[in-house]
Design a protein around this motif. Structure first.
Motif, mmCIF file in Angstrom:
data_model
loop_
_atom_site.group_PDB
_atom_site.id
_atom_site.type_symbol
_atom_site.label_atom_id
_atom_site.label_comp_id
_atom_site.label_asym_id
_atom_site.label_seq_id
_atom_site.Cartn_x
_atom_site.Cartn_y
_atom_site.Cartn_z
ATOM 1 N N UNK A 82 134.530 -2.257 -55.797
ATOM 2 C CA UNK A 82 135.136 -1.480 -54.712
ATOM 3 C C UNK A 82 134.090 -0.940 -53.731
ATOM 4 N N UNK A 83 132.827 -1.160 -54.032
ATOM 5 C CA UNK A 83 131.756 -0.644 -53.179
ATOM 6 C C UNK A 83 131.768 -1.312 -51.812
ATOM 7 N N UNK A 84 131.304 -0.581 -50.806
ATOM 8 C CA UNK A 84 131.140 -1.157 -49.471
ATOM 9 C C UNK A 84 129.856 -1.980 -49.367
ATOM 10 N N UNK A 85 129.016 -1.847 -50.355
ATOM 11 C CA UNK A 85 127.735 -2.553 -50.361
ATOM 12 C C UNK A 85 127.955 -3.982 -50.865
ATOM 13 N N UNK A 86 127.743 -4.951 -49.973
ATOM 14 C CA UNK A 86 127.952 -6.357 -50.328
ATOM 15 C C UNK A 86 127.070 -6.779 -51.490
ATOM 16 N N UNK A 87 125.826 -6.327 -51.502
ATOM 17 C CA UNK A 87 124.915 -6.704 -52.572
ATOM 18 C C UNK A 87 125.363 -6.151 -53.922
ATOM 19 N N UNK A 88 125.975 -4.986 -53.928
ATOM 20 C CA UNK A 88 126.482 -4.420 -55.171
ATOM 21 C C UNK A 88 127.663 -5.245 -55.694
ATOM 22 N N UNK A 89 128.509 -5.700 -54.783
ATOM 23 C CA UNK A 89 129.630 -6.553 -55.197
ATOM 24 C C UNK A 89 129.125 -7.899 -55.723
ATOM 25 N N UNK A 90 128.096 -8.447 -55.079
ATOM 26 C CA UNK A 90 127.504 -9.691 -55.570
ATOM 27 C C UNK A 90 126.898 -9.493 -56.956
ATOM 28 N N UNK A 91 126.231 -8.366 -57.146
ATOM 29 C CA UNK A 91 125.654 -8.059 -58.449
ATOM 30 C C UNK A 91 126.740 -7.941 -59.516
ATOM 31 N N UNK A 92 127.852 -7.333 -59.162
ATOM 32 C CA UNK A 92 128.966 -7.193 -60.111
ATOM 33 C C UNK A 92 129.503 -8.551 -60.536
ATOM 34 N N UNK A 93 129.551 -9.495 -59.615
ATOM 35 C CA UNK A 93 130.041 -10.838 -59.948
ATOM 36 C C UNK A 93 129.180 -11.498 -61.017
ATOM 37 N N UNK A 94 127.897 -11.179 -61.009
ATOM 38 C CA UNK A 94 127.019 -11.753 -62.015
ATOM 39 C C UNK A 94 127.317 -11.286 -63.424
ATOM 40 N N UNK A 95 128.108 -10.220 -63.552
ATOM 41 C CA UNK A 95 128.397 -9.654 -64.876
ATOM 42 C C UNK A 95 129.823 -9.895 -65.362
ATOM 43 N N UNK A 96 130.681 -10.489 -64.534
ATOM 44 C CA UNK A 96 132.109 -10.533 -64.876
ATOM 45 C C UNK A 96 132.409 -11.318 -66.144
ATOM 46 N N UNK A 97 131.640 -12.377 -66.415
ATOM 47 C CA UNK A 97 131.973 -13.225 -67.553
ATOM 48 C C UNK A 97 131.711 -12.542 -68.883
ATOM 49 N N UNK A 98 131.026 -11.389 -68.858
ATOM 50 C CA UNK A 98 130.818 -10.628 -70.091
ATOM 51 C C UNK A 98 132.102 -9.940 -70.565
#
Length: 402
Positions: free
Chosen positions: A39-55
């Motif tokens: 939900x962050x406005x920071x694009x890089x934070x959302x990209x970082x979150x995607x790296x963790x979703x499969x956990x």
């Protein structure tokens, strides 16, 4: 009892599970934290979150599917690639992923990243290095350009042909560039340094088409005349000449295992040869006019062709029969390439467009527009992350997700 803690600010890091967080705060740990990062406005934070979703199993996959509709093209593309990779690596059929990807068009995320005035005459061909870092272009201005894909900057200009350069090739496993020219020669260059290693010349006429085996040890050339020539790139010696070819071999493609070579000819026919024996395997009429491009599937069972007749053909090599014909360009189709996952065809045409075709649905998915002249060459990088096109006015465009 009153809580006198300081109010949280955007992008503060807090413990997972807390509620009433300001938008943009990063939560440390847990699925709730992952959701807040999305939900962050920071694009890089959302990209970082995607790296963790499969956990996080199925809930994490749901977040990745939702990210396909993120406002950022980079986040959408990352989510798309992640879901595709998950299906391929896990060898699983997750219905919700399949349905999401089947209705999703990732190519709408592509735009022009770099426009390069590469040559003072037509770009005739393009080739990409195996590591996806270098693009090489050939041109009617008698030169080859070597380009840094990440920056769009020129690394080198290769000068050595005395007439226009018609074709360029880089082997899948190797460190050379091969170029064929109207001056009747094939030059072999060092990929990294640009040094001219050797020149191969024979009795053949104008070299119109060129292809390399996967290891780069053998080059095949064709042109005006009824012969297909095989060359040793390390010595420059002519190894063999295959006779019985059409009068004009306009394009060549060697399969990934270097067992077959296909020639697309000026009379609209395709010829397929066994390299080991030199025997012709297939010869059939494919198009009503000259063939301009060819590429193979990995299993060597399917060959793709494009033509001046405005169409793209998909051929079953076991029978020589047409499997499908794509129609949509308003002029000649000058070049085509296949995506690494073999689900998509990219084609460049005289109508100044690059068209993107879905092999599963047999439909046009998207058109990339921006060239002001005929698109003569198209190529894709080994990872499928970038697309490259060259046009008659000497322009190269690098396409991808910004």
């Amino acid at each position: 009892m009153h809580n006198h803690r300081q109010p949280l600010k955007p992008y503060d890091a807090v413990l997972g599970g807390q509620s009433s967080l300001p938008r943009g705060s990063a939560v440390l740990g847990g699925l709730p934290g992952l959701k807040v990062r999305f939900e962050s406005r920071d694009e890089n934070l959302r990209l970082s979150a995607l790296g963790d979703v499969l956990q996080y199993g199925s809930p994490g996959i749901d977040l990745a599917i939702a990210a396909l509709h993120d406002p950022s093209p980079r986040v959408c593309w990352f989510a798309y690639c992640l879901l595709r990779q998950y299906l391929q690596e896990q060898k699983r059929t997750e219905l919700k992923i399949l349905l999401s990807l089947r209705t999703y068009n990732p190519w709408q995320l592509f735009s022009c990243i770099f426009t390069i005035q590469a040559h003072i005459a037509e770009v005739t061909d393009l080739a990409v290095s195996p590591d996806g870092e270098i693009l090489v272009s050939s041109s009617r201005d008698k030169t080859l350009g070597v380009w840094d894909i990440s920056t769009g900057q020129q690394k080198n200009s290769l000068i050595g042909h005395s007439d226009w350069v018609s074709a360029v090739a880089i082997p899948r496993n190797g460190n050379i560039i091969a170029s064929g020219s109207r001056d009747r020669t094939i030059n072999i260059w060092h990929l990294k340094t640009g040094r001219l290693l050797r020149t191969m010349a024979g009795r053949a006429n104008f070299v119109k088409s060129l292809s390399l085996t996967a290891d780069g040890k053998t080059a095949l050339s064709g042109g005006i005349g009824c012969t297909l020539s095989l060359w040793d790139t390390s010595t420059g010696n002519l190894l063999r000449t295959l006779t019985g070819a059409a009068n004009s071999l306009d394009t060549l493609a060697i399969d990934g295992r270097s067992q077959f070579v296909a020639s697309g000819n000026g009379d609209g026919t395709i010829q397929v040869w066994e390299l080991a024996s030199g025997q012709m395997y297939r010869h059939f009429l494919a198009h009503r006019e000259g063939i301009t491009g060819l590429c193979w599937s990995r299993d060597r069972q399917t060959l793709f062709s494009c033509s001046i007749d405005k169409t793209i053909g998909v051929w079953d090599l076991s029978t020589g029969q047409l499997k499908h014909r794509f129609i949509g360009h308003l002029g000649a189709v000058n070049a085509l390439c296949l995506s690494p996952d073999e689900q998509t065809i990219f084609s460049g045409g005289s109508d100044k467009t690059i068209k993107i075709w879905d092999l599963r649905t047999k439909r046009l998915q998207y058109s990339l527009q921006g060239h002001l002249d005929s698109v003569i060459a198209v190529e894709i990088d080994p990872e499928g992350q970038g697309l490259f096109s060259g046009s008659r006015d000497g322009i190269i465009k690098i396409w991808g997700v910004k």
